[in-house]
Scaffold this active site. Sequence first.
Site, PDB file in Angstrom:
ATOM      1  CE  LYS A 175      74.397  93.431 -55.441  1.00  0.00           C
ATOM      2  NZ  LYS A 175      74.831  93.481 -54.099  1.00  0.00           N
TER       3      LYS A 175
HETATM    4  N1  GLU Z   1      75.379  95.872 -51.369  1.00  0.00           N
HETATM    5  C1  GLU Z   1      75.545  95.008 -50.250  1.00  0.00           C
HETATM    6  C2  GLU Z   1      76.091  93.662 -50.677  1.00  0.00           C
HETATM    7  O1  GLU Z   1      76.497  93.433 -51.788  1.00  0.00           O
HETATM    8  C3  GLU Z   1      74.306  94.785 -49.415  1.00  0.00           C
HETATM    9  C4  GLU Z   1      73.179  95.699 -49.636  1.00  0.00           C
HETATM   10  C5  GLU Z   1      72.100  95.620 -48.572  1.00  0.00           C
HETATM   11  O2  GLU Z   1      72.407  95.981 -47.474  1.00  0.00           O
HETATM   12  O3  GLU Z   1      71.009  95.182 -48.886  1.00  0.00           O
HETATM   13  O4  GLU Z   1      76.182  92.781 -49.859  1.00  0.00           O
END
Ligand code: GLU
Length: 420
Positions: A107
């Site tokens: 992240k």
């Molecule tokens: N933000 C999305 C999550 O918390 C996924 C992001 C992505 O597709 O890499 O699962």
Amino acid sequence: MNIYNDDVFQMACDQFQVIADYINIDKNDRDRLMFPKRAIAVTLPIHMDDGSTQTFQGYRVQHHLTLGPTKGGTRFTPNLSMGETAALAMWMSWKCALANLPYGGAKGGIACDPTMLSRRELEGVSRRYMQEMIPFVGPHTDIMGPDMGTNEQIMAWFMDTYSVYQGYAVSEIVTGKPVSIGGTEGRRESTGRGVVYLIERAMDMLKMDPEKCTAIIQGFGNVGSVAALAMALKVGVKVVGISDATVALFNPEGIDIKAADQHVAKKGNLRAFSEADRVDPNELLTMKCDILVPSAVDRVITVKNADKLQCRILAEGANGPTTPEADLLLNERSKEVFVIPDILCNAGGVIVSYFEWVQGLQSFLWTESEVTDKLFRILQHSFAQVIKRAKEHKVSHRTAAMAIGVERVMKAKQARGLFP
Ligand code: GLU
């Protein structure tokens, strides 16, 4: 004390320790599984429109690289910290492993309020962030995607910045891009669609008739708004409550979600939407409904409200909406409240991101219906595994889901061994 010192990181660690106790992970192996492999902090100086220079802090945490590259979203939120980023990266690891994706979790993001930046400033900070990350990311190292406060345009700027430095178009460096540059049809809707697909599976199991059900959805961003639209228009559930960062609205007759969505498209938020009564945002969560979908921020279901929830299904569209202490209360109420835990419930986004990455690597495109079919097949399988494990081991859905994820990562680490 460590560099991740933060309440949200502590919460992710506490959740992990519960699982580690349940599946008897040796004390020697716990820190290795829990702490991120890498964390990067960058300072981003930007020329602002008023002629000043402002610096922003950016982060990226790569939780583990045991199964393949790391994968995860990039959030632009005012109070983002290294600890929160690390917690979210850890949750991504268990989420990807539960869905059997060949990824570790990651992240990242920038501590900023994107609504206060002009388009030029937003482009500047986005490009600068990717530029600083170039030594640490790559299609086989770490692939970024969207999260809170980011969108397709920002992913396009990331992709362009990375590609300019490589000298050729590298579409597979990010997911959630516009379709015109290798994005996948249906990626934007995938998280919300997945949430609703799993709610339907839960309603089937509990023999609930959608036409007689009501829903309250906290958060009207990319997840909440898509989920609300699908619930109201496809599934036939009456959506009686919605909220965003500006207002919480309730109407026992049902809210016209299409009108709310159009309002947000025009005005940017729900503040002036007048077709429902304003209520206290905290109270919205404990109002009577069949399906409650927290799809905004973390830690909204706490010891203060967990025993007051009046829903039959709690579908966690957000990451980390329920604290471990609230979980204990919900475990006692497992016959009343059916929890679809976050790492299962909101996995649709990263699953479709995985499809987008594979398509990018292979220079091949699938149609939206192929993507949605494949997405639902993976979610159906994960849902069935979680329910089976929870029943057989008499544990909560969250414990079952996390245990499946943690075990997969642990087995991979054991198979690869510790070098040297
Ligand atoms: N933000 C999305 C999550 O918390 C996924 C992001 C992505 O597709 O890499 O699962």
